[in-house]
Scaffold this active site. Structure first.
Site, PDB file in Angstrom:
ATOM      1  CB  CYS A 177      -0.993  -0.046   1.166  1.00 14.71           C
ATOM      2  SG  CYS A 177      -2.443   0.977   0.882  1.00 14.71           S
ATOM      3  CG  HIS A 183      -3.260  -3.361   4.344  1.00 13.63           C
ATOM      4  ND1 HIS A 183      -2.040  -2.832   4.658  1.00 13.63           N
ATOM      5  CD2 HIS A 183      -3.947  -2.373   3.718  1.00 13.63           C
ATOM      6  CE1 HIS A 183      -1.978  -1.571   4.242  1.00 13.63           C
ATOM      7  NE2 HIS A 183      -3.124  -1.269   3.662  1.00 13.63           N
TER       8      HIS A 183
END
Ligand code: GLN
Length: 236
Positions: free
Chosen positions: A93, A188
């Site tokens: 990310c 994630h």
């Protein structure tokens, strides 16, 4: 063989939604096979050791990204060279975005990246939040995404294509990026805990780079498989 060195980049500033779990997963999967491993934290002002085999970076708020941005530029040449040399890297990310060309935030702030990955990121009108399943060469990769940035690939290939969720952006169904042994992803979770085949792919690549070509012995991944099954069933 001397211990395989794993660098955890910006562990303080860039580590949300359990991304540091990726470090633990690789460490345990090496130890279970009797392979020595050394974890080194590399933060603002620190040098990346020359004998690094794997570099892991996590997600973060826009503010966290701004904090590390200028330090990352100091490390740019080292990281570009390591990329060419085949060092294994997994960036999640916020760090994925900064391994590309740049990230333009919702407040129109342009945070420069280092261009290891041939991609750029610009914040979209609303955040992308939810569970994410990605079809990849290493089976389904499973996790969770939460980002304002929408990433577009230039010449690099994607890590996979999305089955649930958005991944890189709301338009093209791609997720993540790959160039040589560098991977970027919005997953994630932490990604590697629920994707042991991909975790071993990273380890194999790093071991080959360090002159070890024996196939990694199998590990009983029943618990990881159960976690995958549960995570896949979760509603968005
Ligand atoms: N701040 C970045 C964004 O919103 C990255 C977020 C994250 O790492 N989860 O797109």
């Amino acid at each position: 063989m001397k211990p395989l060195k794993i660098v955890h980049l910006y562990a303080q500033e860039m580590n949300i939604y359990g991304d540091n779990g990726n470090v633990l997963v690789l460490k345990k999967r090496l130890q279970w096979r009797g392979i020595d491993v050394k974890i080194e934290q590399v933060g603002v002002g620190d040098k990346i050791p020359t004998d690094t085999a794997i570099i892991l970076g996590g997600g973060g708020q826009d503010a966290g990204q701004s904090i590390i941005a200028s330090d990352l530029q100091q490390k740019k040449q080292t990281l570009l060279q390591m990329h060419k040399d085949g060092v294994v890297m997994l960036m999640i990310c916020g760090m994925y975005q900064l391994f590309g060309q740049y990230f333009k935030t919702q407040k129109d702030q342009k945070i420069g990246g280092i261009g290891v990955l041939d991609a750029y990121t610009e914040a979209g009108p609303k955040r992308i939040i939810g569970n994410l399943t990605v079809s990849s060469k290493w089976g389904d990769l499973i996790g969770y995404e939460n980002h304002s940035g929408q990433t577009f690939l230039n010449n690099d290939s994607a890590l996979g294509t999305t089955k649930h969720g958005y991944g890189n952006n709301t338009q093209d169904g791609t997720e993540g990026a790959n160039s040589i042994n560098v991977f970027g992803s919005y997953l994630h979770g932490p990604l590697l805990a629920k994707s042991p085949i991909f975790a071993d792919e990273l380890l194999n690549r790093a071991l080959v780079l360090n002159g070890v070509t024996n196939k990694l012995i199998d590990i009983n991944d029943v618990i990881a498989e159960q976690a995958r099954t549960v995570a896949k069933k979760r509603p968005r």
